[in-house]
Design an enzyme around this catalytic site. Structure first.
Site, PDB file in Angstrom:
ATOM      1  N   HIS A 267     -47.147   6.656  40.119  1.00  0.00           N
ATOM      2  CA  HIS A 267     -46.125   7.199  40.148  1.00  0.00           C
ATOM      3  C   HIS A 267     -45.829   9.042  39.611  1.00  0.00           C
ATOM      4  O   HIS A 267     -45.684  10.030  40.539  1.00  0.00           O
ATOM      5  CB  HIS A 267     -44.739   6.531  40.186  1.00  0.00           C
ATOM      6  CG  HIS A 267     -43.458   7.479  40.578  1.00  0.00           C
ATOM      7  ND1 HIS A 267     -43.446   7.791  41.625  1.00  0.00           N
ATOM      8  CD2 HIS A 267     -43.241   8.288  40.321  1.00  0.00           C
ATOM      9  CE1 HIS A 267     -42.068   8.556  42.348  1.00  0.00           C
ATOM     10  NE2 HIS A 267     -41.576   9.339  40.963  1.00  0.00           N
ATOM     11  N   GLU A 268     -46.562   9.198  38.814  1.00  0.00           N
ATOM     12  CA  GLU A 268     -46.102  10.563  38.260  1.00  0.00           C
ATOM     13  C   GLU A 268     -47.334  11.123  38.347  1.00  0.00           C
ATOM     14  O   GLU A 268     -47.013  12.406  38.437  1.00  0.00           O
ATOM     15  CB  GLU A 268     -46.157   9.642  36.531  1.00  0.00           C
ATOM     16  CG  GLU A 268     -44.301   9.044  35.817  1.00  0.00           C
ATOM     17  CD  GLU A 268     -43.469  10.305  36.957  1.00  0.00           C
ATOM     18  OE1 GLU A 268     -43.441  11.192  36.848  1.00  0.00           O
ATOM     19  OE2 GLU A 268     -42.129   9.434  36.902  1.00  0.00           O
ATOM     20  N   HIS A 271     -47.028  12.892  41.517  1.00  0.00           N
ATOM     21  CA  HIS A 271     -46.089  14.181  41.396  1.00  0.00           C
ATOM     22  C   HIS A 271     -47.080  15.485  40.789  1.00  0.00           C
ATOM     23  O   HIS A 271     -47.165  16.554  41.730  1.00  0.00           O
ATOM     24  CB  HIS A 271     -45.243  14.271  40.273  1.00  0.00           C
ATOM     25  CG  HIS A 271     -43.960  13.181  40.826  1.00  0.00           C
ATOM     26  ND1 HIS A 271     -43.369  13.438  42.194  1.00  0.00           N
ATOM     27  CD2 HIS A 271     -42.991  12.186  40.255  1.00  0.00           C
ATOM     28  CE1 HIS A 271     -42.351  12.521  42.222  1.00  0.00           C
ATOM     29  NE2 HIS A 271     -42.367  11.894  41.079  1.00  0.00           N
ATOM     30  N   GLU A 347     -40.293  11.934  46.331  1.00  0.00           N
ATOM     31  CA  GLU A 347     -40.609  10.281  45.496  1.00  0.00           C
ATOM     32  C   GLU A 347     -40.364   9.077  46.416  1.00  0.00           C
ATOM     33  O   GLU A 347     -41.313   8.657  46.021  1.00  0.00           O
ATOM     34  CB  GLU A 347     -38.928  10.277  44.773  1.00  0.00           C
ATOM     35  CG  GLU A 347     -38.139  10.817  44.112  1.00  0.00           C
ATOM     36  CD  GLU A 347     -39.185  10.922  42.630  1.00  0.00           C
ATOM     37  OE1 GLU A 347     -39.864  10.319  42.309  1.00  0.00           O
ATOM     38  OE2 GLU A 347     -38.645  12.658  41.907  1.00  0.00           O
TER      39      GLU A 347
HETATM   40 ZN   LIG Z   1     -40.540  10.618  40.538  1.00  0.00          ZN
END
Ligand SMILES: [Zn+2]
Length: 421
Positions: A267-268, A271, A347
């Protein structure tokens, strides 16, 4: 009922203990139900809503009092006496205001940042009042320094370009924000926590391999000692160019298993690869421009009406800072659903990126269930709460998305497949 329970307990106890074979890990597509939030989590949520309203009101109340009592004008006179030149008058006024605001807000900050997390078991037991105070004064120091160093720039723009200053400020915002983004993880963050390499080298190697597949070269991964402040879990991406990094709280590493940590890292990395930090900054430039146009119109109109009472007659007067803050906070409350919606979109896409990268739906969903438990989250906040306060999609939605999104199962197209190596 009780007899049945005893019988059940006896029957399980009499089964041979499965000591020989290790437990089979759940398959990647095993579904995870959204956990029912505990009574404490719901209390935490409801009191959080009340606290949010109090916080927003306070953000308007403090500058309103400083303005309405004429205190702002008196502080400017004092700043001029100490600073003499225009430059130092602006800087010193900024420092005085930050100090006053910090003092007035201290009781609320003490409740929200110290009493409440301890009450709910979310603060680390070793995080005592002195450490909290030290953190509080450090962040006040950072804010005051920034005010001293930066405030003269918009003040100069307002003074020299009474009509066009909103455009000048929005233009100037970009390089300054990038510089601060570059410096924050290098200078500010280490004031509060220590950053080091990951301690679990085997897990780090798996993360580096995942980063390589995500197309990240030489990304920096840090472990941070958040356990000295909190029991909650989190991870984040921060920085710009050479200071860009993924940061894992040590609490997250302690409470999540390796598969869940890898999903969080996916997930990071989403980003990171999708450039969310830079995109947010560039888009927020438009927000800064609209904010300044609002400040210009509303600010000048209000000064025209209340200048005698407030003791200043121009927006470029340092004493107008509380007015700008008051109006700015009103603008931010009114427009925050837009920023929040954009944040939730990013997100959600980072979640999609993690799923497409790891193909581990179970790790994602069970990781979010663990997050909900550890952070006392409400998986289904009310609509208004979601629109105004949620930077992330509600955990219920995230768990359900993890359960349902697996286009690779049916050879469907991946949105980010072309980015993977
Ligand atoms: Zn996030």
């Amino acid at each position: 009922m009780r007899t049945l329970l005893i019988l059940l307990a006896l029957s399980t106890a009499s089964e041979p203990a499965p000591t020989q074979t290790p437990p089979v890990p759940p398959p990647a597509q095993a579904r995870v139900p959204v956990p029912i939030p505990s009574e404490a989590a719901m209390r935490y949520y409801r009191s959080g809503v009340v606290l949010w309203f109090v916080g927003q009101a306070w953000l308007v109340f403090v500058p309103a009092v400083v303005l309405g009592t004429g205190l702002s004008a008196r502080m400017r006179t004092l700043a001029r006496k100490i600073g003499r030149s225009w430059f130092f008058t602006v800087g010193i006024f900024g420092v005085l205001y930050v100090a006053l605001d910090g003092l007035l807000t201290m009781p609320l900050a003490y409740y929200a940042g110290y009493v409440r997390p301890h009450e709910y078991g979310l603060a680390s037991a070793e995080y005592d009042l002195w450490q909290w105070l030290a953190d509080e004064f450090k962040s006040l120091g950072v804010t005051a320094s920034l005010a001293f160093v930066l405030l003269w720039l918009p003040a100069l723009a307002i003074e020299r370009l009474p009509r066009l200053w909103p455009f000048a400020v929005a233009l100037g915002y970009v390089p300054i924000a990038f510089t601060l983004m570059f410096l924050a993880p290098l200078i500010v963050d280490p004031l509060f926590n220590s950053f080091g390499p990951m301690k679990d080298k085997a897990l780090e190697a798996r993360i580096v391999a995942l980063a390589d597949r995500a197309g990240i070269d030489g990304g920096q991964i840090f472990e941070i000692d958040k356990s000295k402040q909190t029991n909650t879990v989190n991870a984040y991406v921060k920085g710009f160019l050479g200071s860009k990094r993924i940061v894992l709280w040590d609490t997250l590493l302690k409470k999540l298993d390796d598969r869940q940590v890898l999903f969080v890292m996916g997930h990071e990395m989403g980003h990171y690869v999708l450039g969310h930090v830079v995109r947010t900054l560039l888009i927020s430039t438009l927000g800064v421009l609209l904010l300044c146009l609002f400040l210009q119109t509303a600010g000048n109109a209000l000064i025209g009406r209340y200048r005698h009472r407030w003791g200043f007659d121009r927006l470029s007067d340092p004493a107008a800072l509380p007015l700008l803050l008051l109006l700015g906070n009103l603008f931010l409350v009114a427009t925050s659903p837009i920023g929040m919606a954009y944040s939730r979109y990013q997100e959600h896409e980072a979640d999609r990126f993690a799923l497409e990268l790891t193909h581990d739906n179970f790790a994602g969903a069970s990781g979010f269930a663990a997050l909900q438990r550890e952070n006392l989250s409400n998986p289904r906040p009310g609509l208004l709460s979601k629109l105004w306060r949620s930077t992330h999609p509600p955990l219920g939605e995230r768990i359900e998305f993890c359960n349902e999104y697996h286009p690779w199962e049916t050879r469907g197209p991946l949105r980010y497949g072309s980015l993977f190596r």
